[in-house]
Design an enzyme around this catalytic site. Sequence first.
Site, PDB file in Angstrom:
ATOM      1  N   LEU A 128       0.816  -1.215   0.000  1.00  0.00           N
ATOM      2  CA  LEU A 128       0.000   0.000   0.000  1.00  0.00           C
ATOM      3  C   LEU A 128       0.846   1.259   0.000  1.00  0.00           C
ATOM      4  CD1 LEU A 128      -2.592  -1.126   2.672  1.00  0.00           C
ATOM      5  CD2 LEU A 128      -2.967  -0.960   0.230  1.00  0.00           C
ATOM      6  N   GLY A 129       2.015   1.172   0.582  1.00  0.00           N
ATOM      7  CA  GLY A 129       2.829   2.384   0.627  1.00  0.00           C
ATOM      8  C   GLY A 129       4.106   2.143   1.392  1.00  0.00           C
ATOM      9  N   GLY A 159       7.600   4.487   3.314  1.00  0.00           N
ATOM     10  CA  GLY A 159       8.101   5.812   3.665  1.00  0.00           C
ATOM     11  C   GLY A 159       9.074   5.760   4.816  1.00  0.00           C
ATOM     12  N   ALA A 160       8.937   6.688   5.707  1.00  0.00           N
ATOM     13  CA  ALA A 160       9.958   6.909   6.722  1.00  0.00           C
ATOM     14  C   ALA A 160      10.157   5.739   7.682  1.00  0.00           C
ATOM     15  CB  ALA A 160       9.632   8.157   7.524  1.00  0.00           C
ATOM     16  N   PHE A 161       9.114   4.993   7.967  1.00  0.00           N
ATOM     17  CA  PHE A 161       9.252   4.014   9.042  1.00  0.00           C
ATOM     18  C   PHE A 161       9.145   2.565   8.603  1.00  0.00           C
ATOM     19  CE2 PHE A 161       9.426   7.358  11.837  1.00  0.00           C
ATOM     20  CZ  PHE A 161       8.328   8.180  11.755  1.00  0.00           C
ATOM     21  N   VAL A 163       3.984  -0.734   4.103  1.00  0.00           N
ATOM     22  CA  VAL A 163       2.654  -1.143   4.536  1.00  0.00           C
ATOM     23  C   VAL A 163       2.033  -2.074   3.505  1.00  0.00           C
ATOM     24  CG1 VAL A 163       0.414  -0.334   5.255  1.00  0.00           C
ATOM     25  CG2 VAL A 163       2.425   1.063   5.648  1.00  0.00           C
ATOM     26  N   LYS A 173       2.323  -3.029   8.816  1.00  0.00           N
ATOM     27  CA  LYS A 173       3.495  -2.194   8.563  1.00  0.00           C
ATOM     28  C   LYS A 173       4.730  -2.931   9.028  1.00  0.00           C
ATOM     29  CE  LYS A 173       3.467   2.184   9.521  1.00  0.00           C
ATOM     30  NZ  LYS A 173       3.965   3.117   8.505  1.00  0.00           N
ATOM     31  N   ASP A 203       5.762  13.560  12.414  1.00  0.00           N
ATOM     32  CA  ASP A 203       5.633  13.492  10.955  1.00  0.00           C
ATOM     33  C   ASP A 203       4.177  13.711  10.538  1.00  0.00           C
ATOM     34  OD1 ASP A 203       6.558  13.336   8.397  1.00  0.00           O
ATOM     35  OD2 ASP A 203       6.711  11.152   8.345  1.00  0.00           O
TER      36      ASP A 203
END
Length: 822
Positions: free
Chosen positions: A536-537, A539-541, A544, A560, A654
């Site tokens: 799904l996505g 990024g920073a952490f 997902v 995640k 964030d």
Amino acid sequence: MNPIHSDSIMVFALPHLLVLLLILLPISSIAQNNGSVTVGNSLTATDNTTSWLSPSGEFAFGFRPLNQTDLFLLSIWFDKIPDKTVVWYARVDNPVPRGSNVKLDADNGLVLTGPQGDELWTANTIVGTVAYGVMSNTGNFVLQDSSFNNLWESFKNPTDTLLPSQIVERSAGVVLYSRQSETNFSKGRFLLKLQDDGDLVLNTINLPTDNANDPYYNSETVASVNDSGTAGKQLVFNNSGYIYILRENNQTFRLSQVKPDSTADFYFRATINFDGVFTQYSYPKTSNANGSWTSLWSIPENICRATVSNSGSGTCGYNSICTLKSDRRPKCDCPMGYSLLDPNDQYGSCQPVFIQGCQEDKQDPGKNLYYFEVLINTDWPNADYAFLKPYTENQCKQSCMEDCMCAVAIFRLGDSCWKKKLPLSNGRVDSSINGGKAFIKIRNSSSIPPLGPHFPNNPESRKKNQDNLILVGSVLLGGSLFVNIILIVAICVSVFFIYHKKLRRPMSNVNSSETNMRFFTYQELVEATGGFKEELGKGAFGVVYKEAIEMGSSVPVAVKKLYSLVQDNEREFKTEVNVIGQTNHKNLVRLVGFCDEGLQRLLVYEFLSNGSLASFLFGDLKPSWKQRINIAVGIARGLLYLHDECSTQIIHCDIKPQNILLDNYYNARIADFGLAKLLMMDQSQTRTAIRGTKGYVAPEWFRNMPITAKVDVYSFGVMLLEIICCRRSVNVETIEEEKAILTDWAYDCYREGVLDPLVEHDVEVLNDREKLEKYVMVAIWCIQEDPSLRPTMRRVTQMLEGVVEVLVPPCPCPFSRTVTMS
Ligand SMILES: *[C@@H]1O[C@H](CO)[C@@H](O)[C@H](O)[C@H]1NC(C)=O
Ligand SMILES: *[C@@H]1O[C@H](CO)[C@@H](O)[C@H](O)[C@H]1NC(C)=O
Ligand SMILES: *[C@@H]1O[C@H](CO)[C@@H](O)[C@H](O)[C@H]1NC(C)=O
């Protein structure tokens, strides 16, 4: 009382006291329990071992148990200080086991033997016959013959610490070696010595040899061309607490101009710390249990900058970044995308948690293999292989991005670009770099080559439209052989559990009862999806994925996968997950459960079908003004809850539209909270890596300022403007220049009293002009440069809800002091 009067009494009484002392002295050094021990006595290392005390009771000689081991250290320590600070120790290869024994021996002075009687250490170079051992009030343990001549002194055989009245003679060739770490007393990498030429130096050595590299500090107390008397002959720690070098001509060279406090009220010591910093400390004698050692001064000035570049990694390990703390001791951090080689050694080297190399890149040619993490004022001098000038910042980045050998690019001085290769050494944060940027190249998670059977390198997922991000993060999975082995072991273990024990129930080794969180095994999460297919996505952490999980009925969840934590601390993870799990608010995304197996840390969230606020706000269909107001208030309430109303304050760090999700009724739900803390940032201090996302981050991230909940208020302000205007905060491509930065443009519009263009003359909004104006004012309050001017989220919520009046905001421009209005 008249101070002059009391002084004169002192002067009068002093000679009498001295006479009294002189009479008492010989008696006290003979008497047992008064610092003196006769030959034949011994001590044994046990829990309730006795020690030999100085007459004042301030110093003790004996065995100190080491924390959480069954080992002991033969040492001298401050006995009245609660943590019993060690000032000398017998330098043996390893601490000694329980049952070891130290004996006062006529021929060898002190003999340390193991439980089996094996000799481990002796106080060597004894000439004469020892009669007494004396633990003196200065902290010097002395061996004397029957005529009270000193045959051996701990002061003449220092380890890493000097005490007042201790003198290091150049001619004696004495060297102070640092320890390995605060708790490991083996010989470390740093030494202090008075060289033959009179220079006091600090060196790194090439363990296990004593071979020293070029000094990273020297006092320059050497013979000058026409005066050999300027060479240093002694390093003196005098009775008043001053440390200086005594030259041949008897002049003194003070190592620091700091005036020490009175030795009557303070203990002193000077220690070459395990990180290479030589520091003089003081400790208040009257502090009872709550005192601490305070640093008075230290050399070198800046250990992060001091260590010599061609002799190893610097004070921190390879690929690490050194930051100088206020006590002038270093702090070492791995950059984003890197983790500690030895998780227990914070000062050790860091390894990338991804695979990088020309071979690997060739196997997987694609556009977006890597992204950059940017650090300001950070550099690794001397690891570069290319210097490119004149280059623009973009050329610099592009050049590194396209170069499979490049690990980091440094851009500074306006036109200079350095490309660096691994391992990076002498990494440091240094304000003298003047805003230079370090671009650290980190591999995108989805293009990490397969590591094992459950890490499909699915090219489909890589192409997923980034605008559909539900949650944002990036996963960085361990890439070393070691990590692979751990991984395979972890998978085997979980397979074993599932098929042999039929253990499909939640494992309850976490106190999840109070939070209703479920513990998932990694295998469960892998099976539910056929190996994390639907991304799904990222990024920073973390990355997902969407999955359907059996939870009574099949409920869709978002999983995640966190990238490995900077400091893999199991307890920390559970604590933080529990903090997240205990949150319960209608404007937060709910954490359903988690998985914590070996290196696999995954969080399982409820799945929200309406996507992120970003796609809602910046999509083709503009949401209604009413919906937007509802969303803004919802986010404010969620943040208020995180800051003020849950058991542990959570700073999000964030806040941006990509991290706000929408439920079936388009209520705002904040996602990703609690993760900044989980990823080991020190929230109360400034740090090397800037968290958060460009365009939304508060100015204090770039300055030397503490990070507080006000950073979220700032980001909320930016986002509130985006919600009002339905456009992104930074839009360079499509709009005229003066409109490119939303925060600037919005303030200009507000000051001129023309809000219509902000909302593109939207009739629905302009019919509610009063609320529009109020919301813009609230946003301007939130984006003030000075964090203390920004309202709290409670205040913001009250203003948005119309409970309190909104005052005219000052200009959010940098360094404005006056409140301006139009
Ligand atoms: C030391 O402690 C042990 C048990 O904790 C006890 O048996 C022993 O008698 C103690 N020895 C001394 C000298 O107090
Ligand atoms: C201390 O460090 C040395 C060198 O790294 C190591 O060999 C030794 O095992 C350590 N000792 C303890 C007690 O951890
Ligand atoms: C210690 O050194 C300082 C500075 O040189 C000097 O002022 C002081 O008198 C000395 N104290 C003693 C006790 O020698």
